[in-house]
Scaffold this active site. Structure first.
Site, mmCIF file in Angstrom:
data_model
loop_
_atom_site.group_PDB
_atom_site.id
_atom_site.type_symbol
_atom_site.label_atom_id
_atom_site.label_comp_id
_atom_site.label_asym_id
_atom_site.label_seq_id
_atom_site.Cartn_x
_atom_site.Cartn_y
_atom_site.Cartn_z
ATOM 1 N N ILE A 14 0.830 -1.206 0.000
ATOM 2 C CA ILE A 14 0.000 0.000 0.000
ATOM 3 C C ILE A 14 0.867 1.260 0.000
ATOM 4 C CG2 ILE A 14 -1.712 1.336 1.342
ATOM 5 C CD1 ILE A 14 -2.728 -1.297 -0.060
ATOM 6 N N LYS A 218 -13.713 0.237 7.379
ATOM 7 C CA LYS A 218 -12.774 -0.655 6.699
ATOM 8 C C LYS A 218 -12.942 -2.098 7.186
ATOM 9 C CE LYS A 218 -9.460 -2.488 4.566
ATOM 10 N NZ LYS A 218 -8.158 -2.178 4.103
ATOM 11 N N ARG A 225 -17.095 -9.245 3.167
ATOM 12 C CA ARG A 225 -16.596 -10.143 2.122
ATOM 13 C C ARG A 225 -16.266 -11.514 2.711
ATOM 14 N NH1 ARG A 225 -15.425 -9.687 -3.258
ATOM 15 N NH2 ARG A 225 -13.499 -10.626 -4.015
ATOM 16 N N HIS A 256 -30.654 -15.083 -10.383
ATOM 17 C CA HIS A 256 -31.697 -14.343 -9.670
ATOM 18 C C HIS A 256 -31.251 -12.881 -9.573
ATOM 19 C CE1 HIS A 256 -34.007 -12.782 -6.318
ATOM 20 N NE2 HIS A 256 -34.830 -13.834 -6.413
ATOM 21 N N CYS A 272 -5.658 -9.206 4.635
ATOM 22 C CA CYS A 272 -6.796 -8.314 4.891
ATOM 23 C C CYS A 272 -8.026 -9.087 5.351
ATOM 24 C CB CYS A 272 -7.108 -7.520 3.630
ATOM 25 S SG CYS A 272 -5.650 -6.754 2.940
HETATM 26 N N1 SAJ Z 1 -11.737 -15.192 -2.347
HETATM 27 C C1 SAJ Z 1 -12.539 -16.312 -2.475
HETATM 28 N N2 SAJ Z 1 -13.698 -16.198 -3.173
HETATM 29 C C2 SAJ Z 1 -14.090 -15.037 -3.743
HETATM 30 C C3 SAJ Z 1 -13.285 -13.896 -3.595
HETATM 31 C C4 SAJ Z 1 -12.107 -14.003 -2.879
HETATM 32 O O1 SAJ Z 1 -12.207 -17.398 -1.976
HETATM 33 O O2 SAJ Z 1 -15.156 -15.032 -4.386
HETATM 34 C C5 SAJ Z 1 -10.478 -15.298 -1.598
HETATM 35 C C6 SAJ Z 1 -9.232 -14.975 -2.424
HETATM 36 O O3 SAJ Z 1 -8.794 -16.081 -3.167
HETATM 37 C C7 SAJ Z 1 -8.260 -14.553 -1.361
HETATM 38 C C8 SAJ Z 1 -9.174 -13.884 -0.320
HETATM 39 O O4 SAJ Z 1 -10.476 -14.315 -0.594
HETATM 40 O O5 SAJ Z 1 -7.639 -15.668 -0.756
HETATM 41 C C9 SAJ Z 1 -9.132 -12.387 -0.342
HETATM 42 O O6 SAJ Z 1 -9.143 -11.901 -1.680
HETATM 43 P P1 SAJ Z 1 -9.996 -10.646 -2.132
HETATM 44 O O7 SAJ Z 1 -9.802 -10.453 -3.585
HETATM 45 O O8 SAJ Z 1 -11.387 -10.788 -1.673
HETATM 46 O O9 SAJ Z 1 -9.439 -9.452 -1.282
HETATM 47 P P2 SAJ Z 1 -7.988 -8.836 -0.981
HETATM 48 O O10 SAJ Z 1 -7.522 -9.378 0.336
HETATM 49 O O11 SAJ Z 1 -7.059 -8.943 -2.126
HETATM 50 O O12 SAJ Z 1 -8.382 -7.301 -0.839
HETATM 51 C C10 SAJ Z 1 -9.396 -6.927 0.069
HETATM 52 C C11 SAJ Z 1 -10.367 -5.976 -0.638
HETATM 53 N N3 SAJ Z 1 -11.567 -5.802 0.181
HETATM 54 C C12 SAJ Z 1 -12.813 -5.989 -0.322
HETATM 55 O O13 SAJ Z 1 -13.008 -6.367 -1.457
HETATM 56 C C13 SAJ Z 1 -13.936 -5.720 0.612
HETATM 57 C C14 SAJ Z 1 -9.688 -4.643 -0.908
HETATM 58 O O14 SAJ Z 1 -10.596 -3.692 -1.415
HETATM 59 C C15 SAJ Z 1 -9.041 -4.107 0.384
HETATM 60 O O15 SAJ Z 1 -8.363 -2.895 0.146
HETATM 61 C C16 SAJ Z 1 -8.052 -5.126 0.862
HETATM 62 O O16 SAJ Z 1 -8.777 -6.324 1.170
HETATM 63 C C17 SAJ Z 1 -7.345 -4.605 2.091
HETATM 64 O O17 SAJ Z 1 -6.212 -4.147 1.955
HETATM 65 O O18 SAJ Z 1 -7.950 -4.575 3.174
#
Ligand code: SAJ
Length: 422
Positions: A14, A218, A225, A256, A272
């Protein structure tokens, strides 16, 4: 008062892009990091992380003289703290992880001697509720000659705000500019000054609130998520039991108009989503029941995948009775915590691969197109190319849906596809 010199403390995933964005707008930026290798790399105009387009921006900023990296802070008009906020070591299994603010405390103590009247200090690191106020206390304790917002309100010599980063790894350069920004000043003046600073490069809206709400916003985003991914992961386990293809099921349900289920996987990784919900649970353990359960569901998924591998080995041996476990080669595809990045922090794929290498008597090979060498010292594990793995392995375990792995037909027979791409 305008911001001529901006200092960013912590030049990681970041901090470095943020420093580069300010520098690209012709601000003088001093990046501070305790890692000598990172400092040297940046001062050569190179980057020590993988993030699309960042290399060009850093290279231009350094060669044009707007960005430099140093080991110890120098005076500036604004200080942005983007250091990690990990957990304290958990004493007993099942204990709720507690946040460890030692890097914020160290950063506050490092910048405190540099502070002067009119400076702005922003905490960008994702933090438990109350961390910004705590940071302001550390600054005030180190600089009794200056006033801070907790005591002097809008008349404080130094302004303090929490402005959490919300960018998605892999899209950082675009999202830093386009995303709306939550600005949580400790006073109205702190917020106004923080907005002025971010408007240097942020095109999204800068929405003002207080520091505690900004901290919680945050944590809420990432917990939301996590809960949604836990729902998808739980579905995948239910579907496996009921002999239903979870990927087809989700794509049907998502037709849907008001349903949008996320994708299951081998677990949740990164620094995160797998971490931040604990900051809520640790503060309010009796109230945060759903958030806590989601964490447990997602944390249990890697073990479920490992069990699937054990079953696949047993099936393979049953079909090939002349062989023993020693003759079985397992290929793990993907080690990063998500697709198309090199970041292995809290990666379920890496942890699963390590555990398989520890437990399995035969060969374990790994494919990770985004890294050049394996980070773990594990003699049983070898990094190979996709083609080699496809040919060599008896059991294939897809852990990350990297673009290099997406192909129409896959040669291997015994497949465990945790991302549904084969
Ligand atoms: N994942 C799944 N299924 C999904 C989406 C993600 O299993 O459908 C997994 C990914 O493979 C990974 C984990 O979740 O292991 C996290 O990945 P991610 O793409 O959801 O998120 P990060 O950790 O790369 O980034 C998140 C983001 N937060 C949200 O989308 C709410 C980002 O916007 C934040 O800035 C970041 O965390 C952070 O720095 O906090």
């Amino acid at each position: 008062m305008s911001f001529n010199t901006i200092s960013v403390i912590g030049l990681g995933y970041i901090g470095l892009p943020t420093a580069a964005m300010f520098a690209s707008r012709k601000k003088k930026v001093i990046g501070v990091d305790v890692n000598q290798r990172a400092v040297d790399t940046i001062n050569r105009g190179e980057i020590h992380i993988v993030e699309p387009d960042l290399d060009m921006i850093v290279h231009a900023a350094v060669t044009e003289g707007y960005l430099k990296a140093v080991l110890t802070p120098e005076p500036a008009d604004a200080f942005l703290i983007a250091v990690p906020t990990p957990f304290l070591p958990v004493q007993m299994e099942g204990d709720i992880p507690q946040p460890d603010l030692k890097y914020i405390e160290a950063a506050a103590n490092a910048i405190a001697p540099m502070l002067k009247k009119g400076d702005l200090v922003i905490l960008e690191s994702t933090s438990p509720v109350g961390a910004t106020e705590q940071m302001a206390e550390w600054l005030a304790a180190a600089r009794p000659d200056l006033t801070f917002p907790q005591a002097a309100g809008d008349n404080a010599d130094v302004n303090v705000a929490h402005c959490p980063e919300r960018v998605l790894p892999g899209h950082v350069v675009r999202e830093l500019v386009e995303n709306d920004r939550v600005i949580g000043g400790m006073t109205a003046k702190c917020s106004a000054r923080a907005v002025e600073l971010y408007k240097t490069f942020v095109q999204g809206e800068c929405v003002i609130t207080n520091a505690r709400t900004a901290e919680m916003a945050k944590l809420t985003e990432n917990s939301c998520r996590d809960v949604q991914i836990a729902f998808a992961n739980e579905l995948s386990i239910i579907c496996d039991k009921l002999d239903i293809d979870v990927w087809e099921l989700i794509s049907l349900a998502n037709r849907h108009p008001r349903i949008n289920i996320l994708q299951p996987g081998p677990g949740v990784g990164g620094h995160c989503i797998a971490v931040d919900p604990w900051f809520i649970v640790s503060k309010t353990p009796n109230e945060a029941k759903l958030i806590h359960t989601a964490r447990k569901v997602n944390d249990a998924k890697p073990e479920w995948v490992i069990n699937k591998v054990k079953i696949a080995i047993a099936d393979f041996l049953q079909a090939n009775p002349e062989k023993t476990a020693k003759d079985v080669t397992i290929a793990c595809y993907g080690l990063a915590f998500k697709p198309d990045i090199d970041d292995l922090r809290e990666s379920p794929a890496l942890n699963i691969t390590k555990k398989i290498a520890e437990m399995h008597a035969g060969k374990v090979i790994a494919v990770e197109p985004n890294i050049k060498e394996l980070p773990v010292v594990n003699t049983a594990l070898r990094l190979v190319s996709f083609e080699e793995a496809e040919k060599m392995a008896d059991v294939h375990l897809l852990l990350v849906d990297h673009k290099e792995f997406k192909k129409e037909s896959f040669g291997g027979n015994c497949l465990i596809d945790t991302k549904g791409i084969w």
